[in-house]
Design an enzyme around this catalytic site. Structure first.
Site, PDB file in Angstrom:
ATOM      1  N   HIS A 278       0.827  -1.219   0.000  1.00 53.70           N
ATOM      2  CA  HIS A 278       0.000   0.000   0.000  1.00 53.70           C
ATOM      3  C   HIS A 278       0.861   1.270   0.000  1.00 53.70           C
ATOM      4  CE1 HIS A 278      -3.299  -2.748   1.185  1.00 53.70           C
ATOM      5  NE2 HIS A 278      -2.349  -3.299   1.931  1.00 53.70           N
TER       6      HIS A 278
ATOM      7  N   SER B 284      13.910  22.283 -15.874  1.00 52.71           N
ATOM      8  CA  SER B 284      12.705  23.041 -16.188  1.00 52.71           C
ATOM      9  C   SER B 284      13.142  24.395 -16.715  1.00 52.71           C
ATOM     10  CB  SER B 284      11.880  23.212 -14.918  1.00 52.71           C
ATOM     11  OG  SER B 284      11.044  24.337 -15.029  1.00 52.71           O
TER      12      SER B 284
ATOM     13  N   LYS C 138      14.864  22.342 -10.687  1.00 54.24           N
ATOM     14  CA  LYS C 138      14.252  21.065 -11.092  1.00 54.24           C
ATOM     15  C   LYS C 138      15.208  20.116 -11.804  1.00 54.24           C
ATOM     16  CE  LYS C 138      10.307  19.967 -11.030  1.00 54.24           C
ATOM     17  NZ  LYS C 138       9.063  20.518 -11.543  1.00 54.24           N
TER      18      LYS C 138
ATOM     19  N   GLU D 189       9.266   8.811 -16.934  1.00 57.95           N
ATOM     20  CA  GLU D 189       7.894   9.308 -17.144  1.00 57.95           C
ATOM     21  C   GLU D 189       7.399   8.949 -18.541  1.00 57.95           C
ATOM     22  OE1 GLU D 189       7.055  13.415 -15.117  1.00 57.95           O
ATOM     23  OE2 GLU D 189       9.161  13.307 -15.659  1.00 57.95           O
TER      24      GLU D 189
END
Ligand code: ARG
Length: 475
Positions: free
Chosen positions: A166, A287, A293, A300
């Protein structure tokens, strides 16, 4: 000659003998597949060479015709490889483009190549040859990725991380064990591909348009020349079903799904709140607005591209579901999803093997995270069970100890013996060996368990599996 007839002479289709007007430019573009199926050219030529050789061996065409066809196709192959071949939309597809050029090069012999054959069994053969080669390449790429997993796992047999259920800290595990879970998934993926390959590797040629042919062909000979391990046993089925492609797409979707799960973990672990790993800079981007970033773009995109591969599987299933026997033009739509599946998967596997070799592991952060999550609570309960307390009571006792520890904001192993004894007098000083992360991890010492000794054995087995050639009938 009326205008329509004249247009048709200028732009003559191989099949247009009975037609009175040419197709419109839009229909021509709509029905053509040459822009994408030219990718099958090498397989189309291989198939044609085998077919022509069989025709000549059977006395259906002369040996002179066969030799002219051989030379012509060889030249066409070179033209294609050197990008000197002019692909014509008006010739519709890869098969007719090549046949037209062959006839221009060698005359009537070129027109005899299609004896006893149809584009229906021809295209089914091409796709199967393409897919067989793709499967072989994918299996090698999976193995390279598995090797990268093994290398990393071997370095991290003793690196403790929190195992999750979980996504909450559950029990301490070896990071090597976690990585080897993916090895197992990829192993099953390979086994699925090997199994799928047997059904891909069957020859449709000889089925002709749908019913077979009246020429005295020798299908076994063609199968042998093209290294197929069998021949399709029903001509209608041979030209019409694409289940082998669907099956391959399902295998591909599962592989991407496994890689997507791993990507999701990498993305989480790279987040500073986890801080478990870093990926090499070449797999990340910055970024344009937020200077701090470092984005995990590659994992991704793997996660994102999984959607596209899963989508192709559904596209192929849908393509097939309402087709009456035998061949229908719908099947022309099988190629783009299939090609994109192969390209996406091969690129992803290549990039993954490289990315794994550049993973840096923050062992201290992983360890601290396991310590923060009461990962050894189950071990304390098991300790009490071994002292004779029923498991459900032990569970309750440990839950109270955890609650107490939460208030003190420390780990179970940091409590003093007398504090632990408030919850059960059965607890003695030997409890501290099970409360450590290593004690917990080492105790799960059976096949499939996380003890580093077991992970070492798993790695040995995996190495042996990797060096075995699992394909028995290689082309
Ligand atoms: N381009 C076609 C395909 O991909 C080749 C077979 C065409 N056959 C036909 N009867 N029109 O399926």
């Amino acid at each position: 000659m009326n205008n329509n007839k004249k247009d048709m002479e200028d732009n003559k289709k191989t099949w247009s003998g009975r037609f009175n007007e040419p197709v419109s430019a839009l229909v021509e573009r709509y029905t053509a597949s040459v822009n994408f199926d030219q990718r099958l050219a090498e397989y189309d030529i291989q198939g044609s060479l085998a077919h022509a050789q069989m025709l000549s061996e059977q006395g259906i065409i002369s040996t002179d015709d066969f030799s002219a066809i051989q030379h012509g196709l060889q030249q066409i192959l070179e033209e294609i490889r050197n990008q000197q071949f002019s692909w014509l939309l008006e010739q519709e597809d890869v098969h007719l483009n090549i046949e037209k050029r062959l006839t221009a090069l060698v005359g009537d012999a070129g027109k005899r190549l299609h004896t006893g054959r149809s584009r229906n069994d021809q295209v089914a053969t091409d796709i199967r040859l393409f897919l067989r080669a793709a499967i072989d390449e994918i299996i090698q790429l999976i193995k390279a990725m598995q090797q990268a997993l093994l290398d990393l796992a071997e370095q991290h047999l003793h690196t403790v991380m929190p195992g999750f259920t979980h996504l909450q800290v559950a029990q301490p595990i070896s990071f090597g064990h976690h990585l080897m879970a993916y090895f197992e998934m990829l192993k099953r993926d390979t086994e699925r591909l090997i199994d799928c390959r047997k059904r891909v590797n069957q020859l449709p040629l000889g089925a002709a348009a749908l019913a077979g042919t009246s020429y005295p062909i020798n299908r076994e000979r063609v199968a042998q020349l093209l290294h197929f391990e069998g021949i399709c046993q029903n001509s209608l089925d041979a030209v019409s079903d694409r289940d082998f492609a669907i099956e391959f797409s399902a295998c591909a979707a599962l592989i991407m799904t496994h890689l997507s799960r791993m990507s999701e973990e990498f993305i989480l672990w790279m987040n500073p709140s986890f801080g478990f790993i870093q990926l090499a800079d070449r797999f990340c981007t910055g970024s344009s607005i937020m200077p701090q970033k470092r984005n995990p773009d590659v994992p991704e995109l793997v996660r994102g591209k999984t959607g596209r591969v899963n989508g192709h599987l559904i596209a192929l299933l849908t393509l097939m579901k309402a087709q009456p026997l035998a061949y229908n033009k719908d099947n022309q739509e099988d190629k783009e999803p299939l090609f994109d599946t192969v390209d996406t998967l091969t690129d992803t596997l290549r990039i993954y093997a490289d990315m794994l070799s550049g993973v840096r592991v923050n062992q201290e952060t992983m360890r601290a995270s396991a310590l923060r999550g009461y990962a050894t609570a189950t071990d304390l309960a098991d300790y009490l069970v071994k002292k004779g307390i029923p498991f459900r009571d032990a569970h309750e006792i440990v839950a109270q100890a955890v609650q107490y520890t939460e208030q003190k904001d420390c780990d179970l192993s940091k409590l003093a013996l007398n504090e632990l004894q408030q919850f059960s007098i059965q607890i003695e000083s030997d409890v501290f060996t099970v409360l450590t992360l290593e004690g917990s991890m080492n105790s799960r010492n059976h096949t499939g368990g996380t003890a580093p000794d077991q992970v070492r054995i798993a790695i040995q087995k995996a190495k042996k599996w990797l060096t075995t050639d699992h394909i028995f009938s290689r082309a």
